[in-house]
Write a protein that holds these residues in place. Structure first.
Motif, short mmCIF file in Angstrom:
data_model
loop_
_atom_site.label_atom_id
_atom_site.label_comp_id
_atom_site.label_asym_id
_atom_site.label_seq_id
_atom_site.Cartn_x
_atom_site.Cartn_y
_atom_site.Cartn_z
N SER A 65 0.83 -1.20 0.00
CA SER A 65 0.00 0.00 0.00
C SER A 65 0.87 1.25 0.00
O SER A 65 2.04 1.23 0.39
N ALA A 66 0.25 2.36 -0.42
CA ALA A 66 0.98 3.63 -0.45
C ALA A 66 1.42 4.03 0.96
O ALA A 66 2.51 4.58 1.14
N GLU A 67 0.60 3.75 1.95
CA GLU A 67 0.95 4.08 3.34
C GLU A 67 2.17 3.29 3.80
O GLU A 67 3.06 3.84 4.46
N TRP A 68 2.23 2.00 3.44
CA TRP A 68 3.37 1.15 3.83
C TRP A 68 4.64 1.66 3.16
O TRP A 68 5.70 1.72 3.79
N LYS A 69 4.53 2.06 1.88
CA LYS A 69 5.70 2.56 1.15
C LYS A 69 6.21 3.86 1.75
O LYS A 69 7.42 4.05 1.91
N ARG A 70 5.30 4.76 2.11
CA ARG A 70 5.71 6.03 2.73
C ARG A 70 6.41 5.77 4.06
O ARG A 70 7.39 6.43 4.41
N ASP A 71 5.89 4.79 4.81
CA ASP A 71 6.50 4.46 6.11
C ASP A 71 7.93 3.94 5.92
O ASP A 71 8.84 4.32 6.66
N MET A 72 8.14 3.09 4.92
CA MET A 72 9.48 2.57 4.65
C MET A 72 10.42 3.66 4.16
O MET A 72 11.60 3.69 4.52
N GLN A 73 9.91 4.57 3.34
CA GLN A 73 10.72 5.69 2.86
C GLN A 73 11.16 6.57 4.03
O GLN A 73 12.31 7.03 4.09
N LEU A 74 10.23 6.82 4.97
CA LEU A 74 10.56 7.64 6.14
C LEU A 74 11.61 6.95 7.00
O LEU A 74 12.53 7.60 7.51
N LYS A 75 11.48 5.64 7.17
CA LYS A 75 12.45 4.90 7.97
C LYS A 75 13.84 4.96 7.34
O LYS A 75 14.84 5.08 8.05
N GLU A 76 13.90 4.88 6.01
CA GLU A 76 15.20 4.96 5.35
C GLU A 76 15.84 6.32 5.57
O GLU A 76 17.04 6.41 5.89
N VAL A 77 15.06 7.39 5.42
CA VAL A 77 15.59 8.74 5.63
C VAL A 77 16.08 8.91 7.06
O VAL A 77 17.18 9.42 7.31
N ASN A 78 15.27 8.49 8.03
CA ASN A 78 15.63 8.67 9.44
C ASN A 78 16.86 7.86 9.82
O ASN A 78 17.75 8.34 10.54
N ASN A 79 16.92 6.61 9.36
CA ASN A 79 18.09 5.78 9.65
C ASN A 79 19.34 6.31 8.95
O ASN A 79 20.45 6.24 9.49
N GLY A 80 19.17 6.86 7.75
CA GLY A 80 20.29 7.45 7.05
C GLY A 80 20.83 8.67 7.78
O GLY A 80 22.05 8.86 7.90
N ARG A 81 19.94 9.50 8.30
CA ARG A 81 20.38 10.68 9.06
C ARG A 81 21.13 10.27 10.32
O ARG A 81 22.16 10.85 10.67
N LEU A 82 20.59 9.27 11.01
CA LEU A 82 21.25 8.78 12.22
C LEU A 82 22.62 8.20 11.89
O LEU A 82 23.60 8.42 12.62
N ALA A 83 22.72 7.48 10.77
CA ALA A 83 23.99 6.88 10.37
C ALA A 83 25.02 7.95 10.02
O ALA A 83 26.21 7.79 10.32
N MET A 84 24.59 9.04 9.39
CA MET A 84 25.53 10.12 9.06
C MET A 84 26.10 10.75 10.33
O MET A 84 27.29 11.08 10.40
N ILE A 85 25.25 10.91 11.34
CA ILE A 85 25.72 11.42 12.63
C ILE A 85 26.68 10.42 13.28
O ILE A 85 27.72 10.78 13.81
N ALA A 86 26.32 9.13 13.21
CA ALA A 86 27.13 8.09 13.84
C ALA A 86 28.51 7.99 13.22
O ALA A 86 29.53 7.92 13.93
#
Length: 211
Positions: free
Chosen positions: A169-190
């Protein structure tokens, strides 16, 4: 991933916003790989090098540091980096392979028109407006048509060999996209923390986390 944080007003158009998100996703994906690869390299490089009879590429550091003072003999324990040094010992073949792989991915993404290439990026950042030249070849001077299209998805390479994304579903895809962005930001800080912590303390990441 939009938190409304753009104090300098860089993303003043949809096209620029998508280019910046493209860059953020690219750096976030690299950072996630690095955040895992850094401690794994420190943990496994020594044993693997010894088993293969090869020279370890880890950078020497004191075995013990107390209040900023180095104690004990030096031991190869730090990953090569700009701040740690040791990058000159890495084979040019490795760097050439990294460059070739990166170029291949960029070429593929541009060819299938899933992602804006260098010329479209320059156009989105205002190069066409400054020069009056159609740099990206889309038949007009200004922001790339590709980036303005409703179906353009930043970071989409069409890579889903296991079909995990298809049919959701579009909602599931948006949730996965948000998780990728958030984890990527955390990884850049790490990964930034890894580099500065090792440079300042001379203590490896794996020792810092008790491994």
């Amino acid at each position: 991933g939009d938190k409304g944080f753009d104090p300098l007003g860089f993303a003043d158009s949809v096209e620029k916003l998508r280019i910046y998100r493209e860059a953020e996703l690219k750096h976030g994906r690299l950072a996630m790989l690095a955040a895992l690869g850094w401690p794994v390299a420190e943990f496994l490089n020594g044993p693997i090098s010894k088993a293969m009879g090869a020279k370890s590429l880890l950078v020497a550091a004191p075995t013990k540091v107390v209040a900023g003072a180095a104690l004990g003999a030096a031991q190869q324990s730090l990953v090569p980096s700009v701040l740690n040094g040791g990058l000159e010992n890495i084979s040019p073949i490795y760097w050439a392979s990294v460059f070739a792989l990166s170029a291949g991915i960029e070429f593929y993404a541009t060819k299938i028109q899933k992602r804006a290439g260098f010329r479209a990026t320059m156009a989105a950042l205002g190069a066409e407006d400054l020069t009056g030249i159609d740099i990206d070849g889309d038949g007009q001077v200004g922001a790339p048509k590709m980036l303005g299209a409703d179906n353009y998805m930043p970071g989409d390479l069409g890579f889903d060999p296991l079909g995990l994304y298809a049919g959701k579903s579009a909602e599931w895809k948006r949730d996965m996209q948000l998780k990728e962005v958030n984890n990527g930001r955390l990884a850049m800080i790490a990964i930034t923390g890894y580099a500065f912590n090792e440079a300042a303390t001379k203590i490896s990441v794996i020792k810092s986390i008790g491994l």
